[in-house]
Write a protein that holds these residues in place. Structure first.
Motif, PDB file in Angstrom:
ATOM      1  N   ALA A 121       3.164   4.788  -0.676  1.00  0.00           N
ATOM      2  CA  ALA A 121       2.143   3.901  -0.117  1.00  0.00           C
ATOM      3  C   ALA A 121       2.280   3.766   1.386  1.00  0.00           C
ATOM      4  CB  ALA A 121       2.244   2.525  -0.772  1.00  0.00           C
ATOM      5  N   PHE A 122       3.402   4.216   1.949  1.00  0.00           N
ATOM      6  CA  PHE A 122       3.632   4.121   3.387  1.00  0.00           C
ATOM      7  C   PHE A 122       3.182   5.373   4.136  1.00  0.00           C
ATOM      8  CE2 PHE A 122       6.588   1.079   1.580  1.00  0.00           C
ATOM      9  CZ  PHE A 122       6.523   0.010   2.464  1.00  0.00           C
ATOM     10  N   VAL A 129       3.174  -1.416   9.242  1.00  0.00           N
ATOM     11  CA  VAL A 129       2.780  -2.281  10.359  1.00  0.00           C
ATOM     12  C   VAL A 129       2.155  -3.570   9.842  1.00  0.00           C
ATOM     13  CG1 VAL A 129       1.257  -2.472  12.350  1.00  0.00           C
ATOM     14  CG2 VAL A 129       2.493  -0.346  11.936  1.00  0.00           C
ATOM     15  N   THR A 130       1.326  -3.450   8.806  1.00  0.00           N
ATOM     16  CA  THR A 130       0.685  -4.630   8.225  1.00  0.00           C
ATOM     17  C   THR A 130       1.718  -5.595   7.672  1.00  0.00           C
ATOM     18  OG1 THR A 130      -1.310  -3.382   7.691  1.00  0.00           O
ATOM     19  CG2 THR A 130      -0.941  -5.423   6.469  1.00  0.00           C
ATOM     20  N   LEU A 131       2.690  -5.072   6.926  1.00  0.00           N
ATOM     21  CA  LEU A 131       3.735  -5.929   6.362  1.00  0.00           C
ATOM     22  C   LEU A 131       4.563  -6.587   7.451  1.00  0.00           C
ATOM     23  CD1 LEU A 131       4.961  -3.629   3.447  1.00  0.00           C
ATOM     24  CD2 LEU A 131       3.535  -5.672   3.246  1.00  0.00           C
ATOM     25  N   GLN A 132       4.867  -5.844   8.497  1.00  0.00           N
ATOM     26  CA  GLN A 132       5.632  -6.418   9.605  1.00  0.00           C
ATOM     27  C   GLN A 132       4.876  -7.566  10.253  1.00  0.00           C
ATOM     28  OE1 GLN A 132       6.228  -2.852  11.852  1.00  0.00           O
ATOM     29  NE2 GLN A 132       7.864  -2.100  10.524  1.00  0.00           N
ATOM     30  N   ARG A 133       3.588  -7.396  10.471  1.00  0.00           N
ATOM     31  CA  ARG A 133       2.783  -8.448  11.092  1.00  0.00           C
ATOM     32  C   ARG A 133       2.664  -9.670  10.183  1.00  0.00           C
ATOM     33  NH1 ARG A 133      -2.548  -6.765  14.197  1.00  0.00           N
ATOM     34  NH2 ARG A 133      -2.216  -8.934  14.808  1.00  0.00           N
ATOM     35  N   GLY A 135       5.081 -10.676   8.336  1.00  0.00           N
ATOM     36  CA  GLY A 135       6.408 -11.253   8.212  1.00  0.00           C
ATOM     37  C   GLY A 135       7.064 -11.016   6.862  1.00  0.00           C
ATOM     38  N   ILE A 136       6.592 -10.018   6.139  1.00  0.00           N
ATOM     39  CA  ILE A 136       7.143  -9.731   4.808  1.00  0.00           C
ATOM     40  C   ILE A 136       8.529  -9.108   4.928  1.00  0.00           C
ATOM     41  CG2 ILE A 136       6.813  -8.363   2.703  1.00  0.00           C
ATOM     42  CD1 ILE A 136       4.815 -10.705   3.077  1.00  0.00           C
ATOM     43  N   ASP A 137       9.459  -9.560   4.081  1.00  0.00           N
ATOM     44  CA  ASP A 137      10.804  -8.971   4.086  1.00  0.00           C
ATOM     45  C   ASP A 137      11.189  -8.339   2.748  1.00  0.00           C
ATOM     46  OD1 ASP A 137      11.332 -11.214   2.508  1.00  0.00           O
ATOM     47  OD2 ASP A 137      12.485 -12.261   4.060  1.00  0.00           O
ATOM     48  N   THR A 138      10.390  -8.581   1.705  1.00  0.00           N
ATOM     49  CA  THR A 138      10.714  -8.125   0.362  1.00  0.00           C
ATOM     50  C   THR A 138       9.440  -7.647  -0.326  1.00  0.00           C
ATOM     51  OG1 THR A 138      12.512  -9.735   0.190  1.00  0.00           O
ATOM     52  CG2 THR A 138      11.669  -8.827  -1.881  1.00  0.00           C
ATOM     53  N   LEU A 139       9.535  -6.546  -1.057  1.00  0.00           N
ATOM     54  CA  LEU A 139       8.404  -6.060  -1.837  1.00  0.00           C
ATOM     55  C   LEU A 139       8.762  -6.056  -3.314  1.00  0.00           C
ATOM     56  CD1 LEU A 139       7.036  -3.050   0.261  1.00  0.00           C
ATOM     57  CD2 LEU A 139       5.972  -5.294  -0.075  1.00  0.00           C
ATOM     58  N   VAL A 140       7.971  -6.765  -4.097  1.00  0.00           N
ATOM     59  CA  VAL A 140       8.039  -6.676  -5.550  1.00  0.00           C
ATOM     60  C   VAL A 140       7.103  -5.534  -5.930  1.00  0.00           C
ATOM     61  CG1 VAL A 140       7.584  -7.848  -7.729  1.00  0.00           C
ATOM     62  CG2 VAL A 140       8.527  -9.129  -5.783  1.00  0.00           C
ATOM     63  N   ILE A 141       7.669  -4.429  -6.411  1.00  0.00           N
ATOM     64  CA  ILE A 141       6.900  -3.196  -6.606  1.00  0.00           C
ATOM     65  C   ILE A 141       6.672  -2.951  -8.089  1.00  0.00           C
ATOM     66  CG2 ILE A 141       6.872  -0.695  -6.230  1.00  0.00           C
ATOM     67  CD1 ILE A 141       8.638  -1.162  -3.772  1.00  0.00           C
ATOM     68  N   THR A 142       5.412  -2.697  -8.414  1.00  0.00           N
ATOM     69  CA  THR A 142       5.020  -2.364  -9.780  1.00  0.00           C
ATOM     70  C   THR A 142       4.102  -1.146  -9.727  1.00  0.00           C
ATOM     71  OG1 THR A 142       2.964  -3.661  -9.811  1.00  0.00           O
ATOM     72  CG2 THR A 142       5.006  -4.844 -10.302  1.00  0.00           C
ATOM     73  N   GLY A 143       3.728  -0.612 -10.899  1.00  0.00           N
ATOM     74  CA  GLY A 143       2.682   0.401 -10.906  1.00  0.00           C
ATOM     75  C   GLY A 143       3.082   1.724 -11.517  1.00  0.00           C
ATOM     76  N   LEU A 158      12.567   0.728   1.475  1.00  0.00           N
ATOM     77  CA  LEU A 158      13.945   0.560   1.924  1.00  0.00           C
ATOM     78  C   LEU A 158      14.115   1.097   3.341  1.00  0.00           C
ATOM     79  CD1 LEU A 158      16.943  -0.117   0.859  1.00  0.00           C
ATOM     80  CD2 LEU A 158      17.123   2.353   0.644  1.00  0.00           C
ATOM     81  N   GLN A 159      13.568   2.277   3.599  1.00  0.00           N
ATOM     82  CA  GLN A 159      13.748   2.922   4.902  1.00  0.00           C
ATOM     83  C   GLN A 159      13.010   2.182   6.020  1.00  0.00           C
ATOM     84  OE1 GLN A 159      14.613   7.480   3.363  1.00  0.00           O
ATOM     85  NE2 GLN A 159      12.496   6.871   3.667  1.00  0.00           N
ATOM     86  N   TYR A 160      11.954   1.474   5.674  1.00  0.00           N
ATOM     87  CA  TYR A 160      11.238   0.668   6.666  1.00  0.00           C
ATOM     88  C   TYR A 160      11.789  -0.746   6.795  1.00  0.00           C
ATOM     89  CZ  TYR A 160       7.452   3.960   7.713  1.00  0.00           C
ATOM     90  OH  TYR A 160       6.723   5.029   8.160  1.00  0.00           O
ATOM     91  N   GLY A 161      12.772  -1.105   5.963  1.00  0.00           N
ATOM     92  CA  GLY A 161      13.417  -2.398   6.103  1.00  0.00           C
ATOM     93  C   GLY A 161      12.866  -3.499   5.221  1.00  0.00           C
ATOM     94  N   PHE A 162      12.131  -3.138   4.172  1.00  0.00           N
ATOM     95  CA  PHE A 162      11.630  -4.123   3.212  1.00  0.00           C
ATOM     96  C   PHE A 162      12.424  -3.965   1.915  1.00  0.00           C
ATOM     97  CE2 PHE A 162       8.059  -2.583   5.812  1.00  0.00           C
ATOM     98  CZ  PHE A 162       7.744  -3.744   6.503  1.00  0.00           C
TER      99      PHE A 162
END
Length: 206
Positions: A121-122, A129-133, A135-143, A158-162
């Motif tokens: 998705a990245f 960039v959207t997540l950084q703006r 202020g997101i620090d964690t992603l609950v990933i499904t799908g 992980l590589q982008y810091g989330f």
């Protein structure tokens, strides 16, 4: 599996903390995986129900919900080698009903939809960039699918810091073997693989 777990534990025994600003990221949960006549059908109705519950919870808690889908120009000119490698991706040519979200899992008007052409998705999108703006620090990933776009997205998160938290019951694949193998490896190296119950508690505690 016990022997493998012991072997891996000698090198891969770290854990990630659930942050203070999570978002729910639903990867490619579209009709191509739910329609039996589709070449990508995966029998993931149970995972659909899990996603429905998690979306309802996130909206209740005002945790951002983000959807992704895959859309190609007819003929796949924007799909590169990925489109060439997997002919079934023609199911996602623009306008195909197989690319639609299921009726019970529709984005709300104020929720972001990221359209992509590759597994993560990245990759090639503005998601990071959207997540950084935001202020997101964690992603609950499904799908879908666990071995494909979910895995690629979790690795890039992980590589982008989330911090990626992959929800076991809310992901699916066309066969249990790749599903379980990829969840095992994600937990070992790149993400926290958690149950729906445990992530529900984590989301409520934020």
């Amino acid at each position: 599996m016990d022997d493998v777990a012991i072997n891996y534990a000698t090198a891969f025994d770290g854990h990630l903390a659930f942050g203070k600003r999570p978002a729910l990221l639903i990867v490619d949960f579209v009709m191509a995986y739910l329609e039996p006549s589709s070449p990508l059908y995966a029998g993931v109705e149970n995972a659909l129900a899990s996603n429905e519950r998690l979306v309802a919870l996130a909206r209740e808690l005002r945790i951002p919900v983000i959807f992704t889908n895959v859309v190609y120009m007819p003929g796949g000119a924007d799909g590169g080698l990925f489109y060439q490698k997997i002919p079934a991706l023609r199911a996602f040519d623009a306008g195909s009903p197989l690319g639609a979200f299921p009726p019970s899992l529709q984005p709300a008007d104020n929720e972001l939809v990221i359209s992509k052409q590759y597994a993560s998705a990245f990759f090639g999108t503005g998601l990071a960039v959207t997540l950084q703006r935001m202020g997101i620090d964690t992603l609950v990933i499904t799908g879908l699918s666990t071995s494909g776009c979910v895995r690629a997205t979790a690795l890039d998160a992980l590589q982008y810091g989330f911090a990626p938290f992959v929800v076991r019951e809310a992901c699916g694949d066309r066969h249990p073997a790749p599903h379980e193998a990829n969840l095992f490896d994600l937990q070992a190296k790149y993400a926290e693989v958690v149950s729906e119950d445990s992530v529900t508690a984590l989301m409520r505690a934020v």
